[in-house]
Scaffold this motif. Structure first.
Motif, PDB file in Angstrom:
ATOM      1  N   ILE A  78     -63.228  60.006  54.005  1.00 46.47           N
ATOM      2  CA  ILE A  78     -63.003  60.003  52.554  1.00 46.47           C
ATOM      3  C   ILE A  78     -62.511  61.374  52.090  1.00 46.47           C
ATOM      4  CG2 ILE A  78     -64.163  59.865  50.291  1.00 46.47           C
ATOM      5  CD1 ILE A  78     -65.843  57.608  51.416  1.00 46.47           C
ATOM      6  N   PHE A 119     -67.382  58.210  58.160  1.00 45.46           N
ATOM      7  CA  PHE A 119     -67.012  57.590  56.882  1.00 45.46           C
ATOM      8  C   PHE A 119     -66.825  58.665  55.800  1.00 45.46           C
ATOM      9  CE2 PHE A 119     -68.256  55.333  52.903  1.00 45.46           C
ATOM     10  CZ  PHE A 119     -67.186  54.450  52.869  1.00 45.46           C
ATOM     11  N   GLY A 120     -67.803  59.568  55.718  1.00 43.78           N
ATOM     12  CA  GLY A 120     -67.710  60.654  54.733  1.00 43.78           C
ATOM     13  C   GLY A 120     -66.527  61.557  55.021  1.00 43.78           C
ATOM     14  N   LEU A 121     -66.365  61.876  56.294  1.00 45.49           N
ATOM     15  CA  LEU A 121     -65.265  62.761  56.721  1.00 45.49           C
ATOM     16  C   LEU A 121     -63.915  62.155  56.348  1.00 45.49           C
ATOM     17  CD1 LEU A 121     -64.912  65.368  58.611  1.00 45.49           C
ATOM     18  CD2 LEU A 121     -64.312  63.741  60.383  1.00 45.49           C
ATOM     19  N   PHE A 126     -71.166  59.719  59.265  1.00 45.41           N
ATOM     20  CA  PHE A 126     -70.483  61.016  59.160  1.00 45.41           C
ATOM     21  C   PHE A 126     -68.961  60.807  59.111  1.00 45.41           C
ATOM     22  CE2 PHE A 126     -68.648  64.918  60.860  1.00 45.41           C
ATOM     23  CZ  PHE A 126     -69.318  65.888  60.120  1.00 45.41           C
TER      24      PHE A 126
END
Ligand code: SF4
Ligand code: SF4
Lengths: 345, 297
Positions: free
Chosen positions: A213, A209-211, A207
């Motif tokens: 980006i 990592f996505g956040l 999560f």
């Protein structure tokens, strides 16, 4: 070539070495450059040129410190590997100081790249994060360093925490996912359903990592603000030979361009009027504040007291012009049809 | 009718021929039907733990941490190796002979850490046999790269792991691993190599250019539990034979291998969760933008 352009070149070279460098120096741990790097270059990436210092620290806390205490062994002996790692880290840190963040770290470079992409895509950039938010976020990096790098691994070594918590910070570190993906390895972007602990940490890591980006497209260096390496580097910042210094002038009060240029939103560079050493805890020594300071020698990057880059009005003017020209180039601007001179008239 | 009969006969003979060729292709004579192979394995008593960093044993989940015996030696078994001599190679290529009694022996406490090699050799008439195994040992930090030990000629005919699994890695099922076949230190191509596991798998490949041979370790654990520590490792061995002049050579490389963590790690879910993070990040960034506009107005 301006300082930012030179920095970009160094960052690209460092990214290549840190993420793909094993071909140059070797595959095994002993082949690596230091195994105690003050930047997030990841050990889970088998092609790395060097490891960050946080992974040996976590393992040593669990296997050496925690287990030595649990077995009532000789604590000093248990601490020796940690002292060796710390010594190696400090040698590197003295040489380049917090510039490991601003110039070397692959994760820092990746976030800057995303920010550039966001700007080129025409996504509205947040010039500065709100002061209150910055102040609220600052302690998080210290908590991450204390709990995830030192405390939980020691608890594991003592036998009070799950063995899966030997390297709890690694389990959520975005560099682990980024650098392995950059090598075509998808093994780290997973939800680990072995047990509730691994599941919780892997979900949080993915999560985050996505956040990171998505945020990096509009906010500068979002992960750096909570990075435990930033806290680690901040602890020893007085020892680094490279420093950011300030000779405050009366014009500083009305200006504040340095704080606006700072990707970490350190407003104190602007407001500090007394201290000479302004290498604040969140500073990554990228040098942008010096580039955008219009007043001669007010801000300087000094290496062992020798100024290596100083603010000047000429440089500032050129830099500002270059920045404007760069920001004008977006995807939308490229798509716009060129206006013919006849059409104008 | 005759035509149908003829067709059936043709098909039957083609099927038989294919079956025969298939059998030859899958288990060629030479490799599969050899006498019991000499190999170095772990006594089964050590199974059940999990090997982290190539050597350190941990108890089952939930168990109290065991006192660490730094630099402690390890027990190994030499199977079918009566009369063989065994050497223990250090990362700096220094070696010492080890006494073997009844096939079981312990490797001594090393002076330094990192990978060490155990090499068994035996000559019976015109047959020279060798068995090699790499073991990660704990000790004072060694500055030698394991690539030196792996590439060094320790016996005449040898299968070199290229590379030996590093920290944060181990031989794992479903992953591709490279090996180099060497004879007297030089890469050897065109030689069949067989990989067998203690769980009954058998795969063959032929060494290609520069002696390179690749295997995907079979995912053959009969019962997989959740989590690496709940799955004891199994044993794999690579075997090759070669004849040069009037001498026959046989060599074995053995190692432990582990369950593919893909059994309990979902990539699909990982991508989905990262996607949620992306959405959340976009949402937060979006709020930021509208706030900013609001302020401007
Ligand atoms: S996961 Fe992060 S903290 Fe751990 S080794 Fe990799 S870069 Fe370092
Ligand atoms: S603060 Fe940023 S640049 Fe520094 S180590 Fe962390 S991620 Fe890298």
């Amino acid at each position: 070539m301006n300082l930012s352009a030179i920095r970009k070149l160094v960052q690209i070279a460092a990214f290549g070495f840190m993420v793909y460098g094993s071909g140059l120096i070797g595959y095994y741990t002993v082949d690596k450059f230091s195994n105690a790097l003050p930047a997030l270059s990841c050990a889970f990436n088998h092609n790395t040129g060097d490891y960050c210092t946080l992974i040996p620290f976590q393992h040593q806390m669990a296997h050496r410190v925690g287990e030595t205490i649990a077995n009532e062994g000789n604590l000093l002996q248990g601490l020796i590997p940690t002292l060796i790692t710390l010594g190696t880290f400090l040698i590197l840190f003295v040489i380049l100081s917090k510039a490991f963040c601003g110039w070397i770290c692959p994760l820092g470079t990746f976030q800057e790249l995303l920010s550039m992409i966001g700007q080129k895509l025409g996504l509205q950039q947040r010039k500065s994060v709100d002061e209150k938010v910055v102040k609220r976020i600052r302690p998080v990096k210290w908590l991450v360093l204390f709990f995830l790098v030192f405390f939980l691994p020691i608890l594991t070594g003592l036998g009070y925490a799950s063995h899966d918590l030997v390297d709890p910070y690694c389990k959520i570190c975005p560099s682990r996912i980024l650098t392995t993906l950059a090598n075509g390895n998808t093994d780290q972007l997973v939800v680990d359903q072995a047990n509730p602990v691994t599941m919780g940490f892997s979900i949080f890591g993915d999560f985050l990592f996505g956040l990171m980006i998505a945020l990096a497209l509009t906010v500068r260096q979002p992960f750096c603000r909570i990075c435990p390496m930033l806290a680690m580097n901040a602890t020893f910042r007085k020892l680094g030979l490279l420093k950011l210094t300030k000779n405050a002038s009366s014009r500083c009060e009305k200006c504040g361009l340095c704080a606006k240029a700072c990707p970490m939103d350190i407003r104190e560079i602007h407001t500090e009027m007394v201290k000479k050493d302004v290498t604040f805890e969140d500073c990554t020594l990228c040098g942008r504040c010096v580039e955008f300071c219009p007043d001669k020698n007010v801000l300087q990057l000094k290496y062992a007291t020798i100024p290596i880059f100083s603010a000047s009005s000429d440089y500032f003017k050129k830099r500002k012009k270059a920045q404007k020209a760069w920001e004008k180039v977006t995807l939308a601007s490229l798509k716009q049809p060129t206006v013919q001179p006849e059409a104008k008239s | 009718m005759k035509t149908i009969q003829q067709a059936s006969m043709y098909s039957l003979s083609i099927m038989l021929l294919c079956g025969f060729l298939g059998a030859v292709a899958i288990t060629p004579d030479a490799i599969a039907n050899t006498a019991p192979r000499m190999k170095l394995t772990k006594p089964s008593a050590t199974g059940g733990g999990h090997q982290l960093h190539g050597g350190q044993q941990h108890g089952k989940q939930g168990a109290q941490p065991q006192p660490r015996r730094r630099g402690a030696g390890k027990q190994l078994l030499l199977e079918n190796g009566e009369g063989a001599t065994v050497e223990f190679w250090a990362p700096d290529l220094g070696f010492q002979e080890i006494k073997v009694e009844g096939g079981r022996f312990s490797i001594p406490k090393p002076a330094v850490d990192n990978y060490h090699a155990v090499v068994a050799e035996r000559q019976q008439g015109d047959l020279k046999q060798a068995a090699v195994r790499y073991e990660y040992m704990r000790g004072k930090p060694s500055s030698e790269s394991p690539s030196r030990l792996a590439a060094a000629q320790k016996t005449e005919f040898e299968i070199e792991p290229a590379p030996i699994p590093r920290e944060h890695s181990r031989y794992m099922a479903n992953k591709k691993w490279d090996f180099i076949l060497r004879f007297k230190g030089k890469p050897l191509s065109g030689v069949p190599v067989v990989l067998e596991t203690s769980q009954g798998s058998h795969i063959e490949a032929v060494s290609g250019d520069a002696g390179l041979v690749q295997f995907i370790i079979p995912d053959d654990f009969p019962e997989v539990k959740l989590g690496r520590r709940n799955n004891p490792p199994a044993e794999l061995s690579l075997f090759a034979k070669y004849k040069a002049e009037s001498t026959r050579y046989e060599t074995t490389l053995s190692a432990a291998y582990y369950v593919d963590p893909g059994h309990w790690r979902s990539k699909g879910l990982g991508v989905a969760v990262a996607g949620l993070g992306l959405l959340a990040g976009g949402f937060i960034g979006g709020i930021g933008r509208s706030n900013k506009r609001g302020k401007k107005q």
